[in-house]
Write a protein that holds these residues in place. Structure first.
Motif, PDB file in Angstrom:
ATOM      1  N   SER A  41      11.589 -11.072   5.321  1.00 11.75           N
ATOM      2  CA  SER A  41      10.708 -11.913   6.546  1.00 11.75           C
ATOM      3  C   SER A  41      12.189 -12.600   7.339  1.00 11.75           C
ATOM      4  O   SER A  41      11.531 -12.840   8.202  1.00 11.75           O
ATOM      5  CB  SER A  41       9.930 -12.598   5.469  1.00 11.75           C
ATOM      6  OG  SER A  41      10.716 -13.936   4.782  1.00 11.75           O
ATOM      7  N   LEU A  42      12.895 -12.804   6.528  1.00  9.40           N
ATOM      8  CA  LEU A  42      14.117 -13.337   7.616  1.00  9.40           C
ATOM      9  C   LEU A  42      14.743 -12.223   8.508  1.00  9.40           C
ATOM     10  O   LEU A  42      14.906 -13.078   9.793  1.00  9.40           O
ATOM     11  CB  LEU A  42      14.905 -13.651   6.862  1.00  9.40           C
ATOM     12  CG  LEU A  42      15.058 -14.714   5.982  1.00  9.40           C
ATOM     13  CD1 LEU A  42      16.544 -14.609   5.289  1.00  9.40           C
ATOM     14  CD2 LEU A  42      15.562 -16.076   6.774  1.00  9.40           C
ATOM     15  N   THR A  43      14.237 -10.983   8.270  1.00 11.43           N
ATOM     16  CA  THR A  43      14.875  -9.862   9.849  1.00 11.43           C
ATOM     17  C   THR A  43      14.006  -9.734  10.238  1.00 11.43           C
ATOM     18  O   THR A  43      14.297  -9.543  11.508  1.00 11.43           O
ATOM     19  CB  THR A  43      16.265  -8.803   8.339  1.00 11.43           C
ATOM     20  OG1 THR A  43      15.392  -7.953   8.173  1.00 11.43           O
ATOM     21  CG2 THR A  43      16.789  -9.298   8.080  1.00 11.43           C
ATOM     22  N   VAL A  44      13.241  -8.996  10.073  1.00  9.32           N
ATOM     23  CA  VAL A  44      12.134  -7.624  10.405  1.00  9.32           C
ATOM     24  C   VAL A  44      10.812  -8.561  10.271  1.00  9.32           C
ATOM     25  O   VAL A  44       9.769  -7.697  11.409  1.00  9.32           O
ATOM     26  CB  VAL A  44      12.094  -6.434  10.413  1.00  9.32           C
ATOM     27  CG1 VAL A  44      13.840  -5.447  11.006  1.00  9.32           C
ATOM     28  CG2 VAL A  44      11.685  -6.316   8.694  1.00  9.32           C
ATOM     29  N   GLY A  45      10.697  -9.023   9.238  1.00  8.07           N
ATOM     30  CA  GLY A  45       8.767 -10.008   9.187  1.00  8.07           C
ATOM     31  C   GLY A  45       8.516  -8.670   8.408  1.00  8.07           C
ATOM     32  O   GLY A  45       9.414  -7.798   7.572  1.00  8.07           O
ATOM     33  N   PHE A  46       7.828 -10.283   7.950  1.00  5.55           N
ATOM     34  CA  PHE A  46       7.476  -8.631   6.028  1.00  5.55           C
ATOM     35  C   PHE A  46       5.902  -9.731   6.843  1.00  5.55           C
ATOM     36  O   PHE A  46       5.326 -10.313   6.149  1.00  5.55           O
ATOM     37  CB  PHE A  46       7.507 -10.549   5.361  1.00  5.55           C
ATOM     38  CG  PHE A  46       6.869  -8.935   3.543  1.00  5.55           C
ATOM     39  CD1 PHE A  46       7.492  -8.153   3.904  1.00  5.55           C
ATOM     40  CD2 PHE A  46       6.485 -10.135   3.245  1.00  5.55           C
ATOM     41  CE1 PHE A  46       6.912  -8.168   1.990  1.00  5.55           C
ATOM     42  CE2 PHE A  46       5.405  -9.788   1.433  1.00  5.55           C
ATOM     43  CZ  PHE A  46       6.191  -8.701   1.514  1.00  5.55           C
ATOM     44  N   PHE A  47       4.048  -8.638   6.529  1.00  2.18           N
ATOM     45  CA  PHE A  47       3.490  -8.915   7.527  1.00  2.18           C
ATOM     46  C   PHE A  47       3.410  -9.338   8.637  1.00  2.18           C
ATOM     47  O   PHE A  47       2.167 -10.693   8.012  1.00  2.18           O
ATOM     48  CB  PHE A  47       2.512  -8.852   6.197  1.00  2.18           C
ATOM     49  CG  PHE A  47       2.597  -7.531   5.203  1.00  2.18           C
ATOM     50  CD1 PHE A  47       1.869  -6.705   5.273  1.00  2.18           C
ATOM     51  CD2 PHE A  47       3.499  -7.688   3.815  1.00  2.18           C
ATOM     52  CE1 PHE A  47       1.516  -5.691   4.410  1.00  2.18           C
ATOM     53  CE2 PHE A  47       3.237  -6.876   3.032  1.00  2.18           C
ATOM     54  CZ  PHE A  47       2.799  -5.297   3.243  1.00  2.18           C
ATOM     55  N   GLY A  48       3.761  -9.728   9.546  1.00  2.00           N
ATOM     56  CA  GLY A  48       3.824 -10.611  10.467  1.00  2.00           C
ATOM     57  C   GLY A  48       4.299 -11.853  10.282  1.00  2.00           C
ATOM     58  O   GLY A  48       4.712 -12.566  11.310  1.00  2.00           O
ATOM     59  N   ILE A  49       4.930 -12.545   9.117  1.00  2.00           N
ATOM     60  CA  ILE A  49       5.763 -13.519   8.778  1.00  2.00           C
ATOM     61  C   ILE A  49       6.929 -13.483   8.793  1.00  2.00           C
ATOM     62  O   ILE A  49       7.297 -12.732   8.223  1.00  2.00           O
ATOM     63  CB  ILE A  49       5.272 -13.916   7.315  1.00  2.00           C
ATOM     64  CG1 ILE A  49       4.223 -13.859   6.730  1.00  2.00           C
ATOM     65  CG2 ILE A  49       5.913 -15.407   6.913  1.00  2.00           C
ATOM     66  CD1 ILE A  49       3.249 -14.807   8.040  1.00  2.00           C
TER      67      ILE A  49
END
Length: 174
Positions: free
Chosen positions: A88-96
């Motif tokens: 979630s910090l780098t490429v995103g995690f399910f849009g987050i």
């Protein structure tokens, strides 16, 4: 304090720190779920899984200390949760997309890294304790191995001598 007592104290201190890491991570996920994650259809249920699984694994780490599985579960829990956060910090995690700005994010990283590192230390200690027992039970020491080889060599030599004697005796009779 004897060596056995200090070893026991060290293991239980590690175990309690892993439990605190699991409970801390569960608390962080509860707070963040109440704050914003409950409104997300994908990440919200994953946060619920984390704040339920954390205490369950913590109880297993405390209560089932004779087996390696709870310690491995703590490492896996911390690694999976930390991995999701790093995504979630780098490429995103399910849009987050996170930005590492809140106290919850800092505490989440600290508690999950603690689960991974301290749980791995517990697993390593367990492996190191089990390894000498397997060595002693499964493999003979060097002296026993030498004696066994000498005995087998002597038997082979006697068997060859007997065959040669029988062969010489048969050759003379024929």
């Amino acid at each position: 304090m004897t060596g056995l007592t200090s070893h026991w104290t060290f293991r239980w201190t590690l175990r309690l720190l892993v439990v605190l890491g699991l409970l801390g991570s569960a608390w962080v996920h509860w707070v963040v779920w109440r704050d914003w994650a409950r409104f997300d259809d994908v990440v919200g249920p994953l946060f619920v899984v984390n704040y339920v699984a954390g205490p369950v694994i913590a109880l297993a780490v405390l209560g089932w200390h004779s087996h390696w599985l709870p310690e491995a579960a703590a490492v896996g829990f911390g690694a999976a949760t930390l991995g999701g956060y790093l995504l979630s910090l780098t490429v995103g995690f399910f849009g987050i997309r996170e930005q590492f700005r809140t106290e919850e994010e800092v505490w989440g990283v600290v508690t999950e890294a603690g689960c991974v590192v301290l749980g791995a230390v517990l697993l390593l200690l367990r492996w190191r304790e089990a390894r000498p027992q397997r060595h002693r039970e499964g493999r003979p020491d060097a002296r026993q191995a030498r004696e066994r080889r000498r005995w087998q060599h002597q038997e082979r030599g006697q068997g060859q001598e007997q065959r040669q004697e029988r062969g010489q005796g048969q050759g003379q009779a024929a």
